[in-house]
Design a protein around this motif. Structure first.
Motif, PDB file in Angstrom:
ATOM      1  N   GLN A 186     -53.722   2.604 -79.379  1.00 25.28           N
ATOM      2  CA  GLN A 186     -51.437   2.797 -79.463  1.00 25.28           C
ATOM      3  C   GLN A 186     -51.045   2.291 -80.546  1.00 25.28           C
ATOM      4  O   GLN A 186     -51.630   0.855 -80.065  1.00 25.28           O
ATOM      5  CB  GLN A 186     -51.753   3.676 -78.297  1.00 25.28           C
ATOM      6  CG  GLN A 186     -49.697   3.932 -78.187  1.00 25.28           C
ATOM      7  CD  GLN A 186     -48.888   4.270 -77.355  1.00 25.28           C
ATOM      8  OE1 GLN A 186     -49.271   3.815 -75.962  1.00 25.28           O
ATOM      9  NE2 GLN A 186     -47.871   5.213 -77.250  1.00 25.28           N
ATOM     10  N   CYS A 187     -50.518   2.846 -81.164  1.00 28.33           N
ATOM     11  CA  CYS A 187     -49.569   1.572 -82.603  1.00 28.33           C
ATOM     12  C   CYS A 187     -48.434   1.084 -81.651  1.00 28.33           C
ATOM     13  O   CYS A 187     -47.821   2.474 -80.647  1.00 28.33           O
ATOM     14  CB  CYS A 187     -49.111   2.554 -83.427  1.00 28.33           C
ATOM     15  SG  CYS A 187     -48.229   1.199 -84.017  1.00 28.33           S
ATOM     16  N   GLN A 188     -48.488  -0.198 -81.250  1.00 23.76           N
ATOM     17  CA  GLN A 188     -47.363  -0.737 -80.549  1.00 23.76           C
ATOM     18  C   GLN A 188     -44.975  -0.347 -81.532  1.00 23.76           C
ATOM     19  O   GLN A 188     -44.552  -1.011 -81.031  1.00 23.76           O
ATOM     20  CB  GLN A 188     -47.133  -1.908 -80.495  1.00 23.76           C
ATOM     21  CG  GLN A 188     -48.043  -2.552 -78.869  1.00 23.76           C
ATOM     22  CD  GLN A 188     -48.419  -2.153 -78.015  1.00 23.76           C
ATOM     23  OE1 GLN A 188     -48.360  -1.039 -77.739  1.00 23.76           O
ATOM     24  NE2 GLN A 188     -47.490  -2.935 -76.877  1.00 23.76           N
ATOM     25  N   SER A 189     -46.055   0.044 -82.511  1.00 25.86           N
ATOM     26  CA  SER A 189     -45.051   0.021 -83.838  1.00 25.86           C
ATOM     27  C   SER A 189     -44.275   1.195 -83.552  1.00 25.86           C
ATOM     28  O   SER A 189     -43.270   1.524 -83.675  1.00 25.86           O
ATOM     29  CB  SER A 189     -45.057  -0.742 -84.574  1.00 25.86           C
ATOM     30  OG  SER A 189     -43.747  -0.173 -86.377  1.00 25.86           O
ATOM     31  N   CYS A 190     -45.466   2.034 -83.840  1.00 25.87           N
ATOM     32  CA  CYS A 190     -44.717   3.979 -83.758  1.00 25.87           C
ATOM     33  C   CYS A 190     -45.121   4.740 -82.768  1.00 25.87           C
ATOM     34  O   CYS A 190     -45.167   5.516 -82.776  1.00 25.87           O
ATOM     35  CB  CYS A 190     -44.861   4.421 -85.753  1.00 25.87           C
ATOM     36  SG  CYS A 190     -46.696   4.787 -86.177  1.00 25.87           S
ATOM     37  N   HIS A 191     -46.103   4.068 -81.868  1.00 29.47           N
ATOM     38  CA  HIS A 191     -45.879   4.783 -80.612  1.00 29.47           C
ATOM     39  C   HIS A 191     -46.720   5.919 -81.189  1.00 29.47           C
ATOM     40  O   HIS A 191     -47.543   6.626 -80.522  1.00 29.47           O
ATOM     41  CB  HIS A 191     -45.026   5.414 -80.414  1.00 29.47           C
ATOM     42  CG  HIS A 191     -44.077   3.901 -79.934  1.00 29.47           C
ATOM     43  ND1 HIS A 191     -44.860   2.879 -78.818  1.00 29.47           N
ATOM     44  CD2 HIS A 191     -42.961   4.090 -80.080  1.00 29.47           C
ATOM     45  CE1 HIS A 191     -43.674   2.075 -78.689  1.00 29.47           C
ATOM     46  NE2 HIS A 191     -42.565   1.933 -79.395  1.00 29.47           N
ATOM     47  N   ARG A 205     -55.474  -1.483 -88.157  1.00 30.10           N
ATOM     48  CA  ARG A 205     -54.070  -1.299 -88.358  1.00 30.10           C
ATOM     49  C   ARG A 205     -53.719   0.211 -88.108  1.00 30.10           C
ATOM     50  O   ARG A 205     -54.729   1.376 -88.498  1.00 30.10           O
ATOM     51  CB  ARG A 205     -53.820  -1.817 -89.657  1.00 30.10           C
ATOM     52  CG  ARG A 205     -54.192  -2.478 -90.599  1.00 30.10           C
ATOM     53  CD  ARG A 205     -53.254  -2.942 -91.657  1.00 30.10           C
ATOM     54  NE  ARG A 205     -53.426  -4.122 -92.519  1.00 30.10           N
ATOM     55  CZ  ARG A 205     -52.264  -4.957 -91.590  1.00 30.10           C
ATOM     56  NH1 ARG A 205     -50.956  -4.536 -91.383  1.00 30.10           N
ATOM     57  NH2 ARG A 205     -52.073  -6.354 -92.576  1.00 30.10           N
ATOM     58  N   CYS A 206     -52.883   0.747 -88.028  1.00 30.93           N
ATOM     59  CA  CYS A 206     -52.245   1.405 -87.320  1.00 30.93           C
ATOM     60  C   CYS A 206     -52.108   2.767 -88.764  1.00 30.93           C
ATOM     61  O   CYS A 206     -51.532   1.697 -89.747  1.00 30.93           O
ATOM     62  CB  CYS A 206     -50.322   1.717 -86.883  1.00 30.93           C
ATOM     63  SG  CYS A 206     -49.836   3.342 -86.709  1.00 30.93           S
ATOM     64  N   GLU A 207     -52.772   3.540 -88.932  1.00 32.51           N
ATOM     65  CA  GLU A 207     -52.935   4.091 -90.353  1.00 32.51           C
ATOM     66  C   GLU A 207     -51.659   5.631 -90.822  1.00 32.51           C
ATOM     67  O   GLU A 207     -51.206   5.596 -91.730  1.00 32.51           O
ATOM     68  CB  GLU A 207     -54.385   4.847 -90.622  1.00 32.51           C
ATOM     69  CG  GLU A 207     -55.236   4.647 -90.667  1.00 32.51           C
ATOM     70  CD  GLU A 207     -56.860   5.123 -90.611  1.00 32.51           C
ATOM     71  OE1 GLU A 207     -57.084   5.459 -91.793  1.00 32.51           O
ATOM     72  OE2 GLU A 207     -57.345   5.043 -89.314  1.00 32.51           O
TER      73      GLU A 207
HETATM   74 ZN   LIG Z   1     -47.715   2.572 -86.565  1.00 30.97          ZN
END
Ligand SMILES: [Zn+2]
Ligand SMILES: [Zn+2]
Length: 372
Positions: free
Chosen positions: A80-85, A98-100
């Protein structure tokens, strides 16, 4: 998260040349070895009988007991991305750095939920990365004021192929309605105008008549996105995904090597969205049946039965890039190639375009003055 030995090899399809795991290739519309490039013709299990294996599930039963876990088994990792979830699922060993969706490196393991509903079917990628780069280049060419950074981002390796989660719903509906139908009629009126002249005019009146009717309708594959990673207004532009005719039963082979987004709009919320969409449509269909020139007080009584759903994956190409402090996305439908994007206006380009326009205007004025 541990791999159960019995399921670790589920769906593994070794390359006949080098033993590497084969992956779905959009350009070849077949399996391809990412290591040695060998292309292996492959027919998904139920392909001989299109539509078989693409099963509609009963909605009421699933809402009562959502513990259906089939499809991709336990050989998967979720982050899970901590920035955009956004939650990404990987069915092989590969996990992105990285979050794609937003490019953030802040991704942490996400505990896969046992009650998660796994996809039963999907639409395989049909547009290859080479094709999508051409499509995005053309799209970029028609947005002159977009910054050059977008072009660089769109044409380098920030392009990701992602399977997005969608819910599709079917339902029968029977509706009865009542309304007042308005019929226009005109009467001639006499009046005196501002100059004291007697004049006549036609005045419109409405005669209201009670009306009633009924409606039978079948909703087939109404789509509700389960994604949170891709911006909703962009998705609407690249829809539809032809999920009625071209869906394939889920197979690991389609998904290995691609990123899958785990749904975050759950079945209950998606079913509510679907119901609201159907109610709007039923109301519009009933309104269209009311006779006359206008209408008022439409009351619809609808009953829905045989509601079923599918959880499916659809293919999407995504470019995510930063400009200033904001993230922008450009996406392309991985099946139809339709492109949609967000782009910041490059004020540098606007400024120079303005300067050029002023210079041209000055030259025109100068030439006109000289020729007089
Ligand atoms: Zn993200
Ligand atoms: Zn190979």
């Amino acid at each position: 998260m541990t791999d159960a030995p019995s399921t670790a090899t589920v769906g593994k399809h070794p390359c006949p040349e080098c033993g590497g795991d084969l992956q779905w290739n959009a350009a070849a519309q077949s399996l391809r070895c990412p290591y040695c490039g060998t292309i292996v013709p492959w027919t998904p299990a139920q392909a001989a009988d299109p539509g078989a294996g693409v099963v509609e599930l009963d909605l009421a039963a699933a809402l009562a007991d959502p513990a259906v876990d089939r499809g991709w088994g336990s050989d998967r990792r979720e982050v899970q991305c901590q920035s955009c979830h956004a939650i990404s699922v990987f069915v092989d060993g590969k996990v992105a750095k990285r979050c794609e969706f937003c490019g953030s490196p802040a991704i942490i393991p996400h505990e896969s939920q046992q009650d998660a509903i796994t996809p039963q079917s999907l639409l395989p990628f049909r547009i290859s990365d080479g094709q999508v780069r051409d499509l995005i280049r053309t799209w970029y060419g028609s947005h002159f004021f977009a910054p050059n950074k977008l072009k660089t981002a769109a044409l380098t390796d920030t392009l990701s192929g992602i399977y997005l989660p969608y819910w599709t719903f079917d339902s029968h509906v029977h509706a009865t309605w009542t309304a007042e139908a308005g019929h226009y009629y005109y009467e001639t009126e006499h009046y005196t105008d501002s100059k004291g002249q007697r004049r006549t005019r036609q005045v419109r009146h409405t005669r209201w008549v009670p009306a009633a009717g009924e409606l039978e309708h079948f909703f087939d594959d109404e789509l509700v996105p389960g994604t949170t990673g891709v911006h909703a207004d962009l998705l609407r532009v690249v829809e539809p995904f032809p999920t009625t005719s071209d869906l394939k039963p889920y197979a690991h082979e389609f998904v290995r090597g691609w990123t899958v987004e785990r749904y975050q709009v759950d079945l209950r919320r998606a079913a509510e969205t679907n119901m609201a969409q159907m109610q709007d449509q039923v109301r519009a269909l009933c309104a269209a049946q009311v006779p006359g020139d206008t209408q008022r007080n439409l009351v619809v009584d609808a009953s829905y039965r045989g509601r079923t759903f599918k959880h499916i994956l659809v293919p999407l190409w995504l470019v995510s890039y930063t400009y200033g402090s904001r993230r922008f996305q450009v996406i392309a439908n991985g099946y139809t190639g339709k492109v949609a994007g967000e782009w910041p206006v490059s004020w540098v380009k606007v400024f120079f375009a303005g300067v050029v326009a002023l210079l041209l205007a000055a030259i025109v004025v100068y030439v006109v003055l000289q020729s007089q």
